[in-house]
Design an enzyme around this catalytic site. Structure first.
Site, PDB file in Angstrom:
ATOM      1  N   LYS A 116       8.198 -39.244  -6.275  1.00 25.71           N
ATOM      2  CA  LYS A 116       7.270 -38.676  -7.260  1.00 25.71           C
ATOM      3  C   LYS A 116       6.899 -37.230  -6.962  1.00 25.71           C
ATOM      4  O   LYS A 116       6.776 -36.419  -7.882  1.00 25.71           O
ATOM      5  CB  LYS A 116       5.985 -39.504  -7.307  1.00 25.71           C
ATOM      6  CG  LYS A 116       6.102 -40.774  -8.081  1.00 25.71           C
ATOM      7  CD  LYS A 116       4.718 -41.342  -8.369  1.00 25.71           C
ATOM      8  CE  LYS A 116       4.778 -42.457  -9.388  1.00 25.71           C
ATOM      9  NZ  LYS A 116       5.740 -43.520  -9.060  1.00 25.71           N
ATOM     10  N   GLU A 199      -3.729 -37.283  -8.184  1.00 26.34           N
ATOM     11  CA  GLU A 199      -3.581 -36.770  -9.549  1.00 26.34           C
ATOM     12  C   GLU A 199      -4.863 -37.010 -10.316  1.00 26.34           C
ATOM     13  O   GLU A 199      -5.495 -38.056 -10.163  1.00 26.34           O
ATOM     14  CB  GLU A 199      -2.454 -37.524 -10.290  1.00 26.34           C
ATOM     15  CG  GLU A 199      -1.080 -36.958 -10.107  1.00 26.34           C
ATOM     16  CD  GLU A 199      -0.043 -37.645 -10.996  1.00 26.34           C
ATOM     17  OE1 GLU A 199      -0.416 -38.441 -11.879  1.00 26.34           O
ATOM     18  OE2 GLU A 199       1.150 -37.377 -10.776  1.00 26.34           O
ATOM     19  N   HIS A 234       1.750 -53.159 -16.316  1.00 28.58           N
ATOM     20  CA  HIS A 234       2.928 -52.308 -16.145  1.00 28.58           C
ATOM     21  C   HIS A 234       4.221 -52.961 -16.599  1.00 28.58           C
ATOM     22  O   HIS A 234       5.294 -52.428 -16.366  1.00 28.58           O
ATOM     23  CB  HIS A 234       3.044 -51.812 -14.695  1.00 28.58           C
ATOM     24  CG  HIS A 234       1.782 -51.178 -14.204  1.00 28.58           C
ATOM     25  ND1 HIS A 234       1.269 -50.026 -14.753  1.00 28.58           N
ATOM     26  CD2 HIS A 234       0.901 -51.548 -13.244  1.00 28.58           C
ATOM     27  CE1 HIS A 234       0.134 -49.718 -14.150  1.00 28.58           C
ATOM     28  NE2 HIS A 234      -0.123 -50.622 -13.238  1.00 28.58           N
ATOM     29  N   ARG A 291      18.430 -44.477 -15.299  1.00 30.36           N
ATOM     30  CA  ARG A 291      19.245 -45.640 -15.678  1.00 30.36           C
ATOM     31  C   ARG A 291      19.111 -45.895 -17.174  1.00 30.36           C
ATOM     32  O   ARG A 291      18.256 -45.314 -17.831  1.00 30.36           O
ATOM     33  CB  ARG A 291      18.720 -46.879 -14.948  1.00 30.36           C
ATOM     34  CG  ARG A 291      17.234 -47.093 -15.236  1.00 30.36           C
ATOM     35  CD  ARG A 291      16.662 -48.333 -14.606  1.00 30.36           C
ATOM     36  NE  ARG A 291      15.234 -48.203 -14.379  1.00 30.36           N
ATOM     37  CZ  ARG A 291      14.283 -48.398 -15.268  1.00 30.36           C
ATOM     38  NH1 ARG A 291      14.591 -48.732 -16.493  1.00 30.36           N
ATOM     39  NH2 ARG A 291      13.009 -48.242 -14.960  1.00 30.36           N
TER      40      ARG A 291
HETATM   41  C1  MV4 Z   1      -1.322 -42.381 -14.523  1.00 29.55           C
HETATM   42  C2  MV4 Z   1      -2.294 -42.827 -15.433  1.00 29.55           C
HETATM   43  C3  MV4 Z   1      -3.336 -41.982 -15.726  1.00 29.55           C
HETATM   44  N1  MV4 Z   1      -3.416 -40.769 -15.112  1.00 29.55           N
HETATM   45  N2  MV4 Z   1      -1.433 -41.162 -13.967  1.00 29.55           N
HETATM   46  C4  MV4 Z   1       0.967 -46.518 -14.027  1.00 29.55           C
HETATM   47  C5  MV4 Z   1       2.244 -46.827 -13.327  1.00 29.55           C
HETATM   48  C6  MV4 Z   1       2.847 -45.534 -12.942  1.00 29.55           C
HETATM   49  N3  MV4 Z   1       4.217 -45.490 -13.338  1.00 29.55           N
HETATM   50  C7  MV4 Z   1       2.012 -44.483 -13.601  1.00 29.55           C
HETATM   51  N4  MV4 Z   1       0.900 -45.120 -14.192  1.00 29.55           N
HETATM   52  C8  MV4 Z   1      -0.148 -44.385 -14.666  1.00 29.55           C
HETATM   53  N5  MV4 Z   1      -0.287 -43.127 -14.160  1.00 29.55           N
HETATM   54  C9  MV4 Z   1      -2.464 -40.394 -14.265  1.00 29.55           C
HETATM   55  N6  MV4 Z   1      -2.579 -39.210 -13.662  1.00 29.55           N
HETATM   56  C10 MV4 Z   1      -2.136 -44.096 -16.011  1.00 29.55           C
HETATM   57  C11 MV4 Z   1      -1.065 -44.884 -15.611  1.00 29.55           C
HETATM   58  C12 MV4 Z   1      -0.954 -46.170 -16.239  1.00 29.55           C
HETATM   59  C13 MV4 Z   1       0.120 -46.465 -17.048  1.00 29.55           C
HETATM   60  C14 MV4 Z   1       1.140 -45.562 -17.274  1.00 29.55           C
HETATM   61  C15 MV4 Z   1       2.193 -45.867 -18.074  1.00 29.55           C
HETATM   62  C16 MV4 Z   1       2.245 -47.109 -18.681  1.00 29.55           C
HETATM   63  C17 MV4 Z   1       1.257 -48.036 -18.474  1.00 29.55           C
HETATM   64  C18 MV4 Z   1       0.184 -47.734 -17.656  1.00 29.55           C
HETATM   65  C19 MV4 Z   1      -0.819 -48.665 -17.451  1.00 29.55           C
HETATM   66  C20 MV4 Z   1      -1.879 -48.363 -16.655  1.00 29.55           C
HETATM   67  C21 MV4 Z   1      -1.943 -47.111 -16.027  1.00 29.55           C
END
Ligand code: MV4
Length: 500
Positions: A116, A199, A234, A291
């Site tokens: 990341k 973040e 997720h 992918r």
């Molecule tokens: C975040 C976010 C809010 N702010 N980053 C969740 C898993 C990971 N891949 C990234 N995720 C998130 N990152 C910041 N700075 C909220 C999430 C998140 C989320 C992101 C995408 C799809 C579903 C989600 C569900 C909860 C939180």
């Protein structure tokens, strides 16, 4: 083009890849574990090689067994699908070192995007907006100092993470040291790498991702976006293309950002650039998936492009057969992920034999399925058993067709997410696309799953399903749907089902 391709996967995606290979006259090699000897993907391929016992750690995740199968059958390329070894850079390297083509990006690109912090740096270099944040931070004191500049709430995220593992939401400065240490320990335990970044927390975001394709001649094109905000813990449940949240101006800026990132990273093959989009329509790079994704069919249905064909063409050295200006969306599409889980019991996995399967048909329907009547759904693998993909002229037609298709779809023998879709497709907030990534977690169990049945349509659906079980042949009745399920109780149907 290749003559023979080994498909290093199972279930619906292995079947999906085999279909395109057949269309192109490419012979296919399936690999299978002992649990999959009779599976649909084995029947769909020209040859099949056993690679081990049921647990994926002893079969689908064993690089050496898969490479040996490729060697033994004379396959020239390996398509990894998604999951299993698809994002394993070491497997990609071993594949090319064995003189085979890996249908995916270089192992270096996979390593870069798997980190990341490095992916963030790459995005910054490509002038792609990122969430305000930090490089990797080693200790709680340094984290507290860096947090001042970001503000609260913030997220601590594992650099090797994904799917929310090693992630902690921090509301205020007092909570940071404890949660910082927790995130590091979880990252170490889950990924063998304790590195974390901070973040700013984006509130009520949507998950919108762009499909990109890149050839070995420097051409990169995006194939528009997918809206994936209907998720539970997720795990995506519904994906759509296009996103009704984007206007043309924002779509074009986000698409250009995705292309810029892929170009800067010298990315090759198909990939997905994920963004968070906040309620004010600011977008931020989240991560890049190296992918083919589960939800690729919605992109195929609005662009008319076979993404697996394109992947095979790219890997064999062809140039992209189009430029950005050629990519115009036609209509809308939606994918419903049918998993063997009980949506009325916390999505607990549901195993068993598929006693009866009848897929939806008719205008606008595509079925990408890994099962047939008689299939065993085992707890060894991912619960995704089939995808119902619906296309139409616009989102409204897609919604109407999706409601019709869910009503028509019948799976007896395991619980599935079909009743979840039945409700979601009629939810006013979903219909208005007034949702965010935590919509399902906030509203499903607490409200939607327990609400009384207001619509006779849905009651009829349940009654028909119950009738199908009780009137079915003795063989079907014997297995049927477990009568003790909370679902039947909720609908007051346990009496009818009790004496099956
Ligand atoms: C975040 C976010 C809010 N702010 N980053 C969740 C898993 C990971 N891949 C990234 N995720 C998130 N990152 C910041 N700075 C909220 C999430 C998140 C989320 C992101 C995408 C799809 C579903 C989600 C569900 C909860 C939180």
């Amino acid at each position: 083009m290749f003559d023979k391709v080994l498909i290093a996967n199972r279930g619906e995606i292995a079947v999906r890849i085999a279909r395109t290979c057949r269309d192109l006259g490419i012979r296919t090699v399936a690999v299978f574990s002992d649990a999959d000897r009779q599976s649909l993907h084995v029947r769909m391929c020209d040859e099949a090689v056993r690679i081990g016992p049921a647990p994926s750690s002893e079969s689908y995740l064993v690089a050496e067994a898969i490479l040996a199968a490729a060697k033994q059958t004379g396959a020239q390329a390996i398509h990894p699908g998604y999951g299993f070894l698809a994002e394993n850079a070491a497997f990609a390297r071993l594949t090319t070192e064995a003189g085979l083509a890996f249908i995916g990006p270089s192992s270096a690109a996979m390593e870069l995007m798997g980190d990341k912090a490095r992916a963030r740096e790459m995005a910054e270099r490509a002038s792609v907006p990122t969430v305000p944040g930090t490089p990797p931070i080693e200790d709680a004191a340094a984290a507290s100092a860096a947090a001042e500049a970001i503000g609260f709430p913030l997220l601590v995220k594992a650099t090797a993470g994904g799917g929310g593992k090693g992630m902690r939401l921090v509301e205020d400065a007092a909570a940071l040291p404890g949660l910082f240490d927790q995130a590091r320990s979880e990252a170490m335990a889950s990924f063998g790498n304790p590195a974390v970044i901070l973040e700013k927390f984006i509130e009520l975001p949507r998950h919108i991702e762009f499909q990109i394709v890149a050839d070995h001649h420097g051409n990169v094109v995006h194939l528009l976006e997918r809206e994936c905000s209907v998720q539970r813990r997720h795990q995506k449940l519904i994906e759509e293309a296009p996103s009704s949240f984007l206007d043309e101006e924002l779509r074009s800026r986000m698409g250009a950002a995705a292309v810029s990132l892929a170009s800067e990273a010298s990315y090759r093959n198909a990939g997905t650039v994920e963004f968070l989009v906040d309620p004010d329509r600011n977008f931020y790079f989240l991560e890049m998936n190296t992918r083919l994704q589960v939800e690729h069919p919605v992109t195929e249905l609005i662009t008319g492009i076979d993404l697996v064909e394109l992947q095979l063409e790219i890997a064999s050295g062809a140039k992209l057969p189009f430029v950005q200006a050629d990519i115009k969306p036609r209509g809308a599409a939606m994918e419903l992920r049918i998993t063997a889980e009980d949506p009325f019991d916390n999505f607990v996995p549901s195993g068993g034999r598929i006693r009866y399967l009848r897929e939806a048909e008719g205008p606008g329907i595509r079925n990408d399925s890994g099962i047939a009547t008689g299939s065993e759904v085992t707890p060894h693998y991912d619960p995704l058993i089939a995808k119902l993909i619906v296309a139409g002229d616009d989102r409204q037609q897609v919604l109407a067709r999706a409601r019709r298709a869910v009503r028509e779809y019948q799976i007896d023998g395991v619980f599935t997410t079909l009743p979840f879709f039945s409700r979601m497709l009629r939810d006013d907030r979903f219909v208005a696309n007034a949702i965010d990534v935590s919509f399902v977690d906030r509203h499903w169990m607490s409200e939607m799953a327990v609400a009384p049945i207001a619509r006779h349509e849905e009651l009829l659906e349940v009654a028909l399903a119950a009738a199908a079980v009780s009137k079915a042949s003795p063989a079907i009745r014997e297995g049927g749907v477990p009568a003790e399920s909370s679902r039947w109780k909720r609908f007051g149907l346990e009496d009818q089902l009790g004496n099956r």
